[in-house]
Design an enzyme around this catalytic site. Structure first.
Site, PDB file in Angstrom:
ATOM      1  N   MET A 103       0.576  -1.256   0.026  1.00  0.00           N
ATOM      2  CA  MET A 103       0.017   0.104  -0.289  1.00  0.00           C
ATOM      3  C   MET A 103       0.637   1.390  -0.060  1.00  0.00           C
ATOM      4  O   MET A 103       0.260   2.256   0.207  1.00  0.00           O
ATOM      5  CB  MET A 103      -0.792   0.059   1.171  1.00  0.00           C
ATOM      6  N   HIS A 137       8.833   0.884   3.660  1.00  0.00           N
ATOM      7  CA  HIS A 137       9.956   1.044   4.657  1.00  0.00           C
ATOM      8  C   HIS A 137      10.780  -0.191   4.422  1.00  0.00           C
ATOM      9  O   HIS A 137      10.682  -0.977   3.468  1.00  0.00           O
ATOM     10  CB  HIS A 137       9.449   1.023   6.038  1.00  0.00           C
ATOM     11  N   HIS A 185       9.330  -3.760   3.508  1.00  0.00           N
ATOM     12  CA  HIS A 185       8.921  -3.893   2.170  1.00  0.00           C
ATOM     13  C   HIS A 185       9.856  -4.103   1.218  1.00  0.00           C
ATOM     14  O   HIS A 185       9.971  -5.039   0.404  1.00  0.00           O
ATOM     15  CB  HIS A 185       8.160  -2.883   1.595  1.00  0.00           C
ATOM     16  N   GLY A 219       5.105  -9.978   4.238  1.00  0.00           N
ATOM     17  CA  GLY A 219       5.627  -9.924   5.378  1.00  0.00           C
ATOM     18  C   GLY A 219       4.641 -10.645   6.405  1.00  0.00           C
ATOM     19  O   GLY A 219       3.481 -10.743   6.577  1.00  0.00           O
ATOM     20  N   LYS A 256       4.597  -9.704   9.718  1.00  0.00           N
ATOM     21  CA  LYS A 256       4.177  -8.778  10.589  1.00  0.00           C
ATOM     22  C   LYS A 256       2.393  -9.013  10.390  1.00  0.00           C
ATOM     23  O   LYS A 256       1.815  -8.969  11.390  1.00  0.00           O
ATOM     24  CB  LYS A 256       4.231  -7.415  10.450  1.00  0.00           C
ATOM     25  N   VAL A 267      10.476  -7.571   9.964  1.00  0.00           N
ATOM     26  CA  VAL A 267      11.875  -6.461  10.055  1.00  0.00           C
ATOM     27  C   VAL A 267      11.457  -5.488  11.078  1.00  0.00           C
ATOM     28  O   VAL A 267      10.412  -4.649  11.094  1.00  0.00           O
ATOM     29  CB  VAL A 267      12.114  -5.837   8.707  1.00  0.00           C
ATOM     30  N   ARG A 303       2.207   2.572   9.619  1.00  0.00           N
ATOM     31  CA  ARG A 303       1.481   3.387  10.529  1.00  0.00           C
ATOM     32  C   ARG A 303       2.356   4.133  11.675  1.00  0.00           C
ATOM     33  O   ARG A 303       1.893   4.744  12.515  1.00  0.00           O
ATOM     34  CB  ARG A 303       0.274   2.630  11.234  1.00  0.00           C
TER      35      ARG A 303
END
Length: 284
Positions: A32, A36, A39, A149, A151, A178, A189
């Site tokens: 999106m 960072h 990605h 990821g 996360k 990460v 965010r």
């Protein structure tokens, strides 16, 4: 070298088809934007596993609820394209919403079981939007592999399920979270956090570490493991959304971790008004 920017579905389909016709292996990294290092690590891994890497940058409106942050979600296309270039991405699909959801659009993808509970319960319709846009991207690009990821662990399980159930023929690769040097999971965010809330947010990773330490000391009961993580959130003054210990594949809640069983602890909490998530494997 700057990546080719693709704005329409038609030109993206044609570009991806040209890659396949040339016999090259294509990896896709859906995002999106507001990229960072998390990605970028996916893109680099895509380069390692495939001949060509493409990315998408699209703030997907169908995965945001009516009171969520769609309008203020951080955006930086110029910076994102520079990061893509540094990771060797050859093409970026960056459409406007009407290109993905044109007038008359009426088809959505629901992954029923692993989307239940956790973020699925707190964000109604979220995973319907995620599953729909990812299915569209996989159909548009037809890559050999796509990278996501860990996360967003529940999201990853939703995507694995949709790929399997719809026989899309794409290898779905999950990559480890990460983190910043102090342990905070990287997230677009995080840009919302004040310095004070940024410090308090470290309680998410501390809570996971506390649960892992308790497991290694011999504790297997969910109530104790969850309690260890919850105490860190409370001590930092974070507002808990959930702390749950679930089976790592089905995401069903566990009363305890059995011998050889791999569980996942997932946490969500608010630092100020910003909702953050994190997770970690426990057991196995």
């Amino acid at each position: 070298m700057a990546p080719l920017v693709l704005r329409t579905v038609a030109e993206t389909v044609a570009w991806a088809e040209s890659i396949r016709r040339s016999g090259r292996r294509l990896a896709l990294v859906p995002t999106m934007g507001y990229l960072h290092e998390g990605h970028v690590s996916l893109m680099r891994e895509g380069r390692r596993r495939a001949d060509v890497v493409a990315a998408s940058i699209f703030v997907n409106p169908t995965q945001f609820g009516p009171k969520e942050d769609l309008s203020r979600y951080p955006r930086d296309l110029e910076g994102d394209l520079a990061k893509c270039a540094s990771a060797g991405v050859e093409a970026v699909f960056a459409p406007v919403p009407a290109e993905v959801y044109p007038p008359g659009y009426q088809t959505y993808v629901d992954v029923e079981q692993v989307s239940q509970g956790l973020c699925g319960a707190r964000r109604p319709g979220h995973f319907r939007g995620v599953a729909t846009v990812v299915t569209k991207l996989l159909c548009i690009f037809k890559p050999q592999l796509a990278l996501f990821g860990e996360k967003d662990y529940q999201q990853l399980q939703v995507i694995r399920a949709l790929e399997r159930d719809l026989n899309l023929g794409v290898e779905i690769i999950g990559m480890p979270t990460v983190r910043e040097p102090d342990g905070l999971a990287m997230s677009s965010r995080n840009a919302y956090l004040s310095p004070e809330d940024r410090q308090r947010a470290l309680a998410l990773s501390r809570g996971l570490a506390a649960a892992q330490a308790l497991y290694r000391s011999g504790t297997r009961e969910t109530s104790a493991l969850v309690g260890a993580a919850r105490r860190e959130l409370e001590a930092a003054g974070l507002r808990e959304d959930y702390v749950e210990l679930v089976d790592a594949t089905s995401l069903t809640p566990l009363p305890a971790i059995g011998p050889g069983q791999t569980a996942r602890m997932l946490v969500a909490a608010f630092a100020g008004t910003t909702r953050l998530i994190d997770n970690q494997p426990i057991g196995g």
